[in-house]
Design a protein around this motif. Structure first.
Motif, mmCIF file in Angstrom:
data_model
loop_
_atom_site.group_PDB
_atom_site.id
_atom_site.type_symbol
_atom_site.label_atom_id
_atom_site.label_comp_id
_atom_site.label_asym_id
_atom_site.label_seq_id
_atom_site.Cartn_x
_atom_site.Cartn_y
_atom_site.Cartn_z
ATOM 1 N N CYS A 116 23.036 14.721 -11.675
ATOM 2 C CA CYS A 116 24.115 13.611 -12.306
ATOM 3 C C CYS A 116 24.317 13.953 -11.417
ATOM 4 O O CYS A 116 26.098 13.622 -11.264
ATOM 5 C CB CYS A 116 24.814 14.226 -13.296
ATOM 6 N N PRO A 117 23.943 12.788 -10.595
ATOM 7 C CA PRO A 117 25.244 13.276 -8.895
ATOM 8 C C PRO A 117 25.862 11.143 -9.475
ATOM 9 O O PRO A 117 26.373 11.109 -10.184
ATOM 10 C CB PRO A 117 23.945 12.428 -7.928
ATOM 11 N N ALA A 118 27.393 11.616 -8.080
ATOM 12 C CA ALA A 118 28.083 10.436 -8.713
ATOM 13 C C ALA A 118 27.702 9.023 -8.496
ATOM 14 O O ALA A 118 26.616 8.863 -7.538
ATOM 15 C CB ALA A 118 28.991 10.528 -7.151
ATOM 16 N N GLY A 119 28.201 7.936 -8.987
ATOM 17 C CA GLY A 119 27.340 6.797 -8.758
ATOM 18 C C GLY A 119 26.452 6.664 -9.607
ATOM 19 O O GLY A 119 25.675 5.531 -9.662
ATOM 20 N N SER A 120 25.802 7.583 -10.633
ATOM 21 C CA SER A 120 23.966 7.540 -10.821
ATOM 22 C C SER A 120 24.506 6.801 -12.463
ATOM 23 O O SER A 120 23.851 6.843 -12.799
ATOM 24 C CB SER A 120 23.349 9.154 -11.102
ATOM 25 N N ILE A 121 25.470 7.213 -12.984
ATOM 26 C CA ILE A 121 25.844 6.408 -14.209
ATOM 27 C C ILE A 121 25.724 5.210 -14.382
ATOM 28 O O ILE A 121 27.238 4.438 -14.235
ATOM 29 C CB ILE A 121 26.529 7.353 -15.393
ATOM 30 N N ALA A 122 25.226 4.263 -15.084
ATOM 31 C CA ALA A 122 25.434 2.835 -15.551
ATOM 32 C C ALA A 122 24.984 2.536 -16.937
ATOM 33 O O ALA A 122 24.399 2.636 -17.472
ATOM 34 C CB ALA A 122 24.627 1.752 -14.086
ATOM 35 N N LEU A 123 25.784 1.287 -16.735
ATOM 36 C CA LEU A 123 25.372 0.714 -17.876
ATOM 37 C C LEU A 123 24.219 0.375 -18.444
ATOM 38 O O LEU A 123 23.638 -0.904 -18.049
ATOM 39 C CB LEU A 123 26.353 -0.801 -18.633
ATOM 40 N N TYR A 124 23.178 0.663 -19.854
ATOM 41 C CA TYR A 124 21.672 0.567 -19.751
ATOM 42 C C TYR A 124 21.282 -0.807 -20.584
ATOM 43 O O TYR A 124 20.857 -1.808 -20.900
ATOM 44 C CB TYR A 124 20.845 1.645 -20.699
ATOM 45 N N GLN A 125 22.263 -0.778 -21.934
ATOM 46 C CA GLN A 125 22.364 -1.216 -23.069
ATOM 47 C C GLN A 125 24.015 -2.047 -23.352
ATOM 48 O O GLN A 125 24.757 -1.850 -23.168
ATOM 49 C CB GLN A 125 21.422 -0.995 -24.048
ATOM 50 N N SER A 126 24.086 -3.676 -23.236
ATOM 51 C CA SER A 126 25.062 -4.042 -23.848
ATOM 52 C C SER A 126 25.624 -3.616 -24.976
ATOM 53 O O SER A 126 24.817 -4.008 -25.979
ATOM 54 C CB SER A 126 24.752 -6.018 -23.947
ATOM 55 N N VAL A 127 26.494 -3.538 -25.139
ATOM 56 C CA VAL A 127 27.427 -2.604 -26.403
ATOM 57 C C VAL A 127 28.751 -4.073 -26.179
ATOM 58 O O VAL A 127 29.112 -3.514 -25.574
ATOM 59 C CB VAL A 127 27.966 -1.660 -26.256
ATOM 60 N N PRO A 128 29.241 -4.275 -27.564
ATOM 61 C CA PRO A 128 30.698 -5.299 -27.824
ATOM 62 C C PRO A 128 31.302 -4.654 -27.234
ATOM 63 O O PRO A 128 32.480 -2.904 -27.787
ATOM 64 C CB PRO A 128 30.518 -5.516 -29.199
ATOM 65 N N GLY A 129 32.437 -4.691 -26.304
ATOM 66 C CA GLY A 129 33.389 -4.472 -25.771
ATOM 67 C C GLY A 129 33.553 -3.555 -24.813
ATOM 68 O O GLY A 129 34.122 -2.918 -24.095
ATOM 69 N N LEU A 130 32.134 -3.147 -24.580
ATOM 70 C CA LEU A 130 31.889 -1.833 -23.786
ATOM 71 C C LEU A 130 31.632 -2.979 -21.918
ATOM 72 O O LEU A 130 30.452 -3.446 -22.099
ATOM 73 C CB LEU A 130 31.348 -0.980 -23.776
ATOM 74 N N THR A 131 32.118 -3.335 -20.740
ATOM 75 C CA THR A 131 31.570 -4.024 -19.588
ATOM 76 C C THR A 131 31.055 -2.921 -19.033
ATOM 77 O O THR A 131 30.507 -3.291 -17.868
ATOM 78 C CB THR A 131 33.233 -4.757 -19.139
ATOM 79 N N GLY A 132 31.143 -1.678 -19.098
ATOM 80 C CA GLY A 132 30.127 -0.967 -17.832
ATOM 81 C C GLY A 132 30.563 0.683 -17.686
ATOM 82 O O GLY A 132 31.801 1.126 -18.699
ATOM 83 N N ILE A 133 30.224 1.042 -16.882
ATOM 84 C CA ILE A 133 30.416 2.699 -16.940
ATOM 85 C C ILE A 133 29.835 2.985 -15.610
ATOM 86 O O ILE A 133 29.037 2.785 -14.918
ATOM 87 C CB ILE A 133 29.119 3.537 -18.213
#
Length: 370
Positions: A127-144
């Motif tokens: 799980c390297p730094a910066g490797s996690i991103a938002l895969y599917q849109s969820v109401p109220g969640l803008t990014g990961i």
């Protein structure tokens, strides 16, 4: 040496030149297969009148080799069985059986995780730094995002790790001392590592890089649900003992006989993922492949995943990674390996504080051709 063997069910007796195994103070000792073959050839020769060829290419030589292979395999299986009842040597199903005596089952592969997030794939997933991103849109969640590397998951619990946990589980049957707490916390589902200590004095003390309050218990843990960890601590801690910890959970005592169940605030610490940096210096030559950086990093990460020193508060040793790099091929001539918690490591060891759990990713491994 020729041996005479007598059947228990008859008066007939026979002799053989094949050496027998022995049981000594060191345990079961099987004869060398070369000695078995020599004895089998001698028996064949005697049975054929004493003038037969003992060349292995002859029919009698082939029979002697088959006999030797079968007997040697039988002795190997006997040795594996004997080793299987020794907790220090047992593995696989035999080790599982020993674990069952302590009501322990081997932990399966775990997912990479930090906080409330976990990988859906079990095993040592990086799980390297910066490797996690938002895969599917969820109401109220803008990014990961993950600014730092996560703690890797693990493959199914190996022989050494399972035996260490089994040994710790013996202490978990008690109450009130550190071994019992350690064993209980490690038994919690999802927990991959734990560190337990205390400060029994009336003064604040710094232990392993952490300040402990007077008369307090300190538990640092990686993995597992907060409520489950807190309950395991509550069931094993001595009464009247304070806590040192940044995470506090209110737990209802399930063993309370009071009319109104008693509730307690239990505090412990979540281990901080701490990057470990490494520099691998190799001798330069024409045989070094173009993929040297990728190859070395993959070898180091594989070795890190099974390094039993890569624990909360552990000490990492650069020497533990020499073999993994050297095994890449004759071109991998290791000049030196340094590691540390600084991006430019110069040490041969790296000491983690007892609130740190080590992480490593390809980006923290530098490969230098000298």
């Amino acid at each position: 040496m020729e041996q005479r063997r007598v059947s228990a069910s008859s008066s007939t007796a026979g002799t053989t030149s094949v050496p027998a195994p022995t049981l000594t103070s060191a345990g079961f000792v099987a004869p060398a297969e070369s000695d078995i073959l020599t004895g089998a050839l001698a028996d064949m020769n005697a049975a054929l009148g004493g003038n037969a060829s003992t060349a292995l290419s002859t029919p009698q030589g082939q029979l002697a080799m088959s006999f030797t292979a079968a007997l040697g395999d039988a002795y190997d299986q006997m040795l594996a069985l004997f080793n299987g009842v020794d907790p220090d040597r047992a593995q696989g199903r035999m080790q599982d059986a020993i674990g069952n005596l302590y009501f322990l089952s081997r932990k399966g592969a775990s997912a990479t995780g930090l906080g409330d997030f976990a990988c859906t794939v079990t095993g040592a997933v990086a799980c390297p730094a910066g490797s996690i991103a938002l895969y599917q849109s969820v109401p109220g969640l803008t990014g990961i995002t993950n600014p730092a590397a996560g703690v890797n998951g693990a493959e199914e619990e190996g022989r050494i790790a399972f035996e260490k946990r089994r040994a710790a589980s013996v202490a978990a049957n008690a109450m009130g001392f550190l071994g019992a707490l350690n064993g209980a916390v490690r038994a919690v589902a999802g927990v991959t590592d734990a560190y337990v200590t205390d400060n029994s004095t009336a003064q604040t003390q710094v232990v392993g890089g952490v300040s402990l309050a007077p008369h307090s218990l300190y538990v640092c843990v990686n993995g597992g649900a907060d409520a489950d960890v807190a309950l395991a601590i509550l069931r094993k801690k001595p009464p009247g003992c304070a806590y040192t910890g940044a995470t506090t959970v209110t737990v209802t005592d399930p063993d309370s006989t009071a009319a109104v169940p008693l509730r307690y605030d239990v505090s412990f610490t979540r281990a901080t993922p701490t990057p470990v940096y490494m520099t691998v210096t190799l001798g330069s030559s024409a045989t070094v492949p173009a993929t040297v950086e990728q190859d070395v990093r993959a070898a180091v990460l594989a070795a890190f995943a099974v390094d039993t020193s890569a624990t909360i508060g552990g000490t990492l040793y650069a020497s533990a990674y020499y073999a993994a790099v050297a095994a890449l091929g004759s071109w991998a001539r290791v000049v030196g390996i340094t590691l540390g918690l600084d991006p430019s490591p110069t040490g041969l060891t790296a000491q983690l504080a007892m609130n740190m759990v080590p992480t490593m990713e390809a980006a923290t491994i530098a490969v230098v051709l000298g």
